[in-house]
Design a protein around this motif. Structure first.
Motif, PDB file in Angstrom:
ATOM      1  N   MET A   1       0.823  -1.206   0.000  1.00 23.11           N
ATOM      2  CA  MET A   1       0.000   0.000   0.000  1.00 23.11           C
ATOM      3  C   MET A   1       0.858   1.257   0.000  1.00 23.11           C
ATOM      4  O   MET A   1       1.869   1.329   0.688  1.00 23.11           O
ATOM      5  CB  MET A   1      -0.889   0.028   1.250  1.00 23.11           C
ATOM      6  CG  MET A   1      -2.140  -0.830   1.157  1.00 23.11           C
ATOM      7  SD  MET A   1      -3.269  -0.275  -0.134  1.00 23.11           S
ATOM      8  CE  MET A   1      -3.648   1.381   0.394  1.00 23.11           C
ATOM      9  N   ILE A   2       0.444   2.252  -0.786  1.00 25.50           N
ATOM     10  CA  ILE A   2       1.062   3.575  -0.748  1.00 25.50           C
ATOM     11  C   ILE A   2      -0.056   4.610  -0.737  1.00 25.50           C
ATOM     12  O   ILE A   2      -1.184   4.332  -1.139  1.00 25.50           O
ATOM     13  CB  ILE A   2       2.007   3.821  -1.951  1.00 25.50           C
ATOM     14  CG1 ILE A   2       1.239   3.678  -3.278  1.00 25.50           C
ATOM     15  CG2 ILE A   2       3.203   2.897  -1.906  1.00 25.50           C
ATOM     16  CD1 ILE A   2       2.049   4.069  -4.496  1.00 25.50           C
ATOM     17  N   GLY A   3       0.259   5.809  -0.268  1.00 21.92           N
ATOM     18  CA  GLY A   3      -0.728   6.877  -0.212  1.00 21.92           C
ATOM     19  C   GLY A   3      -1.048   7.435  -1.587  1.00 21.92           C
ATOM     20  O   GLY A   3      -0.324   7.201  -2.558  1.00 21.92           O
ATOM     21  N   LYS A   4      -2.121   8.198  -1.669  1.00 19.77           N
ATOM     22  CA  LYS A   4      -2.559   8.758  -2.948  1.00 19.77           C
ATOM     23  C   LYS A   4      -1.510   9.684  -3.546  1.00 19.77           C
ATOM     24  O   LYS A   4      -1.257   9.650  -4.751  1.00 19.77           O
ATOM     25  CB  LYS A   4      -3.878   9.505  -2.759  1.00 19.77           C
ATOM     26  CG  LYS A   4      -4.502   9.996  -4.075  1.00 19.77           C
ATOM     27  CD  LYS A   4      -5.823  10.669  -3.835  1.00 19.77           C
ATOM     28  CE  LYS A   4      -6.506  11.023  -5.153  1.00 19.77           C
ATOM     29  NZ  LYS A   4      -5.682  11.844  -6.042  1.00 19.77           N
ATOM     30  N   ALA A   5      -0.881  10.513  -2.703  1.00 22.88           N
ATOM     31  CA  ALA A   5       0.124  11.453  -3.200  1.00 22.88           C
ATOM     32  C   ALA A   5       1.288  10.704  -3.836  1.00 22.88           C
ATOM     33  O   ALA A   5       1.762  11.063  -4.925  1.00 22.88           O
ATOM     34  CB  ALA A   5       0.618  12.343  -2.062  1.00 22.88           C
ATOM     35  N   ASN A   6       1.766   9.644  -3.167  1.00 25.80           N
ATOM     36  CA  ASN A   6       2.862   8.842  -3.719  1.00 25.80           C
ATOM     37  C   ASN A   6       2.439   8.147  -5.008  1.00 25.80           C
ATOM     38  O   ASN A   6       3.211   8.089  -5.969  1.00 25.80           O
ATOM     39  CB  ASN A   6       3.314   7.799  -2.699  1.00 25.80           C
ATOM     40  CG  ASN A   6       4.257   8.376  -1.659  1.00 25.80           C
ATOM     41  OD1 ASN A   6       4.973   9.333  -1.922  1.00 25.80           O
ATOM     42  ND2 ASN A   6       4.261   7.786  -0.470  1.00 25.80           N
ATOM     43  N   ALA A   7       1.229   7.618  -5.024  1.00 27.95           N
ATOM     44  CA  ALA A   7       0.736   6.934  -6.222  1.00 27.95           C
ATOM     45  C   ALA A   7       0.670   7.893  -7.408  1.00 27.95           C
ATOM     46  O   ALA A   7       1.085   7.550  -8.523  1.00 27.95           O
ATOM     47  CB  ALA A   7      -0.644   6.334  -5.956  1.00 27.95           C
ATOM     48  N   ASP A   8       0.183   9.100  -7.174  1.00 29.79           N
ATOM     49  CA  ASP A   8       0.078  10.093  -8.246  1.00 29.79           C
ATOM     50  C   ASP A   8       1.465  10.518  -8.741  1.00 29.79           C
ATOM     51  O   ASP A   8       1.685  10.705  -9.936  1.00 29.79           O
ATOM     52  CB  ASP A   8      -0.703  11.307  -7.760  1.00 29.79           C
ATOM     53  CG  ASP A   8      -2.181  11.001  -7.535  1.00 29.79           C
ATOM     54  OD1 ASP A   8      -2.657   9.974  -8.063  1.00 29.79           O
ATOM     55  OD2 ASP A   8      -2.851  11.777  -6.818  1.00 29.79           O
ATOM     56  N   GLN A   9       2.399  10.676  -7.795  1.00 25.83           N
ATOM     57  CA  GLN A   9       3.768  11.086  -8.170  1.00 25.83           C
ATOM     58  C   GLN A   9       4.450  10.022  -8.997  1.00 25.83           C
ATOM     59  O   GLN A   9       5.108  10.327 -10.003  1.00 25.83           O
ATOM     60  CB  GLN A   9       4.586  11.376  -6.907  1.00 25.83           C
ATOM     61  CG  GLN A   9       4.290  12.720  -6.246  1.00 25.83           C
ATOM     62  CD  GLN A   9       5.188  12.954  -5.042  1.00 25.83           C
ATOM     63  OE1 GLN A   9       5.344  12.102  -4.168  1.00 25.83           O
ATOM     64  NE2 GLN A   9       5.829  14.107  -5.014  1.00 25.83           N
ATOM     65  N   ILE A  10       4.310   8.753  -8.594  1.00 26.65           N
ATOM     66  CA  ILE A  10       4.938   7.658  -9.334  1.00 26.65           C
ATOM     67  C   ILE A  10       4.332   7.544 -10.720  1.00 26.65           C
ATOM     68  O   ILE A  10       5.052   7.355 -11.720  1.00 26.65           O
ATOM     69  CB  ILE A  10       4.772   6.333  -8.561  1.00 26.65           C
ATOM     70  CG1 ILE A  10       5.636   6.364  -7.282  1.00 26.65           C
ATOM     71  CG2 ILE A  10       5.158   5.135  -9.412  1.00 26.65           C
ATOM     72  CD1 ILE A  10       5.395   5.206  -6.361  1.00 26.65           C
ATOM     73  N   GLU A  11       3.004   7.680 -10.809  1.00 25.74           N
ATOM     74  CA  GLU A  11       2.347   7.612 -12.122  1.00 25.74           C
ATOM     75  C   GLU A  11       2.862   8.715 -13.037  1.00 25.74           C
ATOM     76  O   GLU A  11       3.176   8.464 -14.213  1.00 25.74           O
ATOM     77  CB  GLU A  11       0.830   7.727 -11.942  1.00 25.74           C
ATOM     78  CG  GLU A  11       0.066   7.642 -13.249  1.00 25.74           C
ATOM     79  CD  GLU A  11      -1.438   7.708 -13.072  1.00 25.74           C
ATOM     80  OE1 GLU A  11      -2.158   7.630 -14.086  1.00 25.74           O
ATOM     81  OE2 GLU A  11      -1.899   7.856 -11.918  1.00 25.74           O
ATOM     82  N   LYS A  12       2.975   9.920 -12.522  1.00 26.09           N
ATOM     83  CA  LYS A  12       3.456  11.055 -13.329  1.00 26.09           C
ATOM     84  C   LYS A  12       4.917  10.872 -13.727  1.00 26.09           C
ATOM     85  O   LYS A  12       5.316  11.161 -14.848  1.00 26.09           O
ATOM     86  CB  LYS A  12       3.274  12.347 -12.540  1.00 26.09           C
ATOM     87  CG  LYS A  12       3.680  13.594 -13.318  1.00 26.09           C
ATOM     88  CD  LYS A  12       3.425  14.850 -12.482  1.00 26.09           C
ATOM     89  CE  LYS A  12       3.847  16.109 -13.256  1.00 26.09           C
ATOM     90  NZ  LYS A  12       3.618  17.337 -12.453  1.00 26.09           N
ATOM     91  N   PHE A  13       5.720  10.343 -12.803  1.00 27.31           N
ATOM     92  CA  PHE A  13       7.159  10.171 -13.017  1.00 27.31           C
ATOM     93  C   PHE A  13       7.471   9.142 -14.087  1.00 27.31           C
ATOM     94  O   PHE A  13       8.403   9.299 -14.870  1.00 27.31           O
ATOM     95  CB  PHE A  13       7.804   9.780 -11.683  1.00 27.31           C
ATOM     96  CG  PHE A  13       9.290   9.574 -11.748  1.00 27.31           C
ATOM     97  CD1 PHE A  13      10.151  10.615 -12.047  1.00 27.31           C
ATOM     98  CD2 PHE A  13       9.839   8.310 -11.498  1.00 27.31           C
ATOM     99  CE1 PHE A  13      11.523  10.418 -12.104  1.00 27.31           C
ATOM    100  CE2 PHE A  13      11.197   8.099 -11.551  1.00 27.31           C
ATOM    101  CZ  PHE A  13      12.055   9.164 -11.845  1.00 27.31           C
ATOM    102  N   LEU A  14       6.671   8.079 -14.147  1.00 25.79           N
ATOM    103  CA  LEU A  14       6.982   6.968 -15.047  1.00 25.79           C
ATOM    104  C   LEU A  14       6.128   6.944 -16.303  1.00 25.79           C
ATOM    105  O   LEU A  14       6.184   5.995 -17.077  1.00 25.79           O
ATOM    106  CB  LEU A  14       6.825   5.642 -14.296  1.00 25.79           C
ATOM    107  CG  LEU A  14       7.838   5.419 -13.163  1.00 25.79           C
ATOM    108  CD1 LEU A  14       7.556   4.135 -12.424  1.00 25.79           C
ATOM    109  CD2 LEU A  14       9.260   5.424 -13.692  1.00 25.79           C
ATOM    110  N   LYS A  15       5.321   7.995 -16.514  1.00 25.69           N
ATOM    111  CA  LYS A  15       4.520   8.056 -17.740  1.00 25.69           C
ATOM    112  C   LYS A  15       5.237   8.906 -18.795  1.00 25.69           C
ATOM    113  O   LYS A  15       6.117   9.661 -18.510  1.00 25.69           O
ATOM    114  CB  LYS A  15       3.139   8.627 -17.444  1.00 25.69           C
ATOM    115  CG  LYS A  15       2.168   7.534 -17.004  1.00 25.69           C
ATOM    116  CD  LYS A  15       0.734   7.960 -17.167  1.00 25.69           C
ATOM    117  CE  LYS A  15      -0.199   6.751 -17.097  1.00 25.69           C
ATOM    118  NZ  LYS A  15      -1.597   7.110 -17.310  1.00 25.69           N
TER     119      LYS A  15
END
Length: 274
Positions: free
Chosen positions: A260-274
Motif C-alpha cells: 500500500m502507498i498513499g494517494k500522493a505517492n501513487a500520483d507522483q509515481i504515475e506522473k514520473f513513469l509516464k
C-alpha cells in the motif's frame, strides 16, 4: 482489503451472488463462443483453419472465465479453481449439445440438453463419423474419431485454467471492486543487491523517493532494468505498487510484492513513469 503489515493480502471472500454471476456469464458467453467455433469448424473445410480456430477458442474461453471471475468478484483462488473447472465442464457439455442439436441437427436441442440423450447421440455419431478423411474419402469413426475429440477438448480446456489467476488480482474491499492496473511505460535502473534492503525498507515506510530519484528509461532498454506495476481503485485514497527486477540474462525477480502507498505517492509515481 486485508494486509500483512503494509502488504496486500486477498480477503478470500466469495458471495453466493458472485457464484451465480460467474455461472451466468460463463454459460451465456460460453454458449455464444461455442456456437461461433462450431459453425466456423463445420463450414470452413480446411484442416489448417480448423486447427487455428481450435487454438483461438482456447484463449477466448480463458478470457471469458477471467471476466466471469471479475464480474463475480471472486478473490479466493481455491474457489476460483473449482468454479473454472465446473465452468469448463458446463461449456463443454453445452458445446456438444449445440453441435449435435443445432449445427448437425442430428437430434432436437431439447433432447441434447438431457445427459442420457446426448451421450446416446455422441455414441451414434462416433459410429457413423462426423467428417471424412480427405486422403481416403472414408468417414473417420470409432477410436480414431474419439482420439480427435479428446485432443480437441484438451487443447481447448486445459489453458482455460489459467483464468484462475484472475482471483489473485488486487481487490479493494473499500470500494468493492478490483484495482485497475496503470500503464507505466518508463523503466527504472536495476535495483542492485547492495541497495535492495534499503530500497524495500523505504517503500515499506512510505518513502517513495527511492523510486522518484532513480534513473529512468523512456523505452524498454536492452540492459538490466526494474519496472513498477501500479494499481489504483476509484474512490480509494491510495494505491498499490509492486517492483520487479529484470536482468538482461536470468529470471525476473519480484523484489517488492504489492504494498500500500498513499494517494500522493501513487500520483507522483504515475506522473514520473509516464
Amino acid at each position: 482489503m486485508q494486509h500483512s503489515g503494509l502488504y496486500y493480502k486477498a480477503s478470500g471472500k466469495i458471495s453466493p451472488v458472485g457464484v451465480l454471476a460467474f455461472f451466468l456469464v460463463s454459460i451465456l458467453g460460453g454458449g455464444a463462443l461455442s456456437l461461433l467455433y462450431l459453425y466456423l469448424v463445420r463450414f470452413v473445410p480446411l484442416a489448417m483453419f480448423d486447427i487455428l480456430f481450435c487454438v483461438l477458442f482456447s484463449p477466448s474461453l480463458m478470457l471469458l472465465f477471467m471476466f466471469a471471475l471479475r464480474v463475480g468478484k471472486v478473490r479466493n483462488v481455491i474457489v476460483a479453481f473449482f468454479l473454472v473447472a465446473i465452468g469448463i465442464a458446463l461449456v463443454n457439455y453445452l458445446k456438444w449439445a449445440l453441435f449435435v442439436g443445432v449445427v448437425l441437427r442430428f437430434d432436437t436441442l431439447a433432447n441434447c440438453l438431457h445427459p442420457s440423450h446426448l451421450l446416446d447421440d455422441i455414441l451414434q455419431l462416433n459410429a457413423i463419423g462426423t467428417y471424412v478423411d480427405a486422403s481416403t474419402g472414408i468417414p473417420v469413426t470409432g477410436s480414431e474419431l474419439a482420439r480427435t475429440w479428446i485432443a480437441e477438448a484438451l487443447v481447448i480446456t486445459l489453458p482455460a485454467f489459467y483464468a484462475v489467476k484472475a482471483a489473485l488480482l488486487p481487490f479493494s474491499e473499500e470500494t468493492n471492486r478490483f484495482y485497475e492496473s496503470v500503464e507505466l511505460p518508463k523503466k527504472l535502473r536495476l535495483v542492485e543487491e547492495r541497495e535492495l534492503q534499503n530500497f524495500v525498507a523505504a517503500i515499506e515506510n512510505g518513502d517513495c523517493s527511492v523510486i522518484l530519484k532513480r534513473e529512468t528509461f523512456a523505452h524498454k532498454p536492452d540492459v538490466n532494468y526494474a519496472y513498477i506495476k501500479l494499481f489504483k481503485s476509484n474512490g480509494e485514497n491510495g494505491g498499490l505498487i509492486e517492483v520487479w527486477n529484470k536482468p538482461k540474462a536470468g529470471r525476473v525477480n519480484h523484489i517488492v510484492k504489492p504494498v500500500m502507498i498513499g494517494k500522493a505517492n501513487a500520483d507522483q509515481i504515475e506522473k514520473f513513469l509516464k
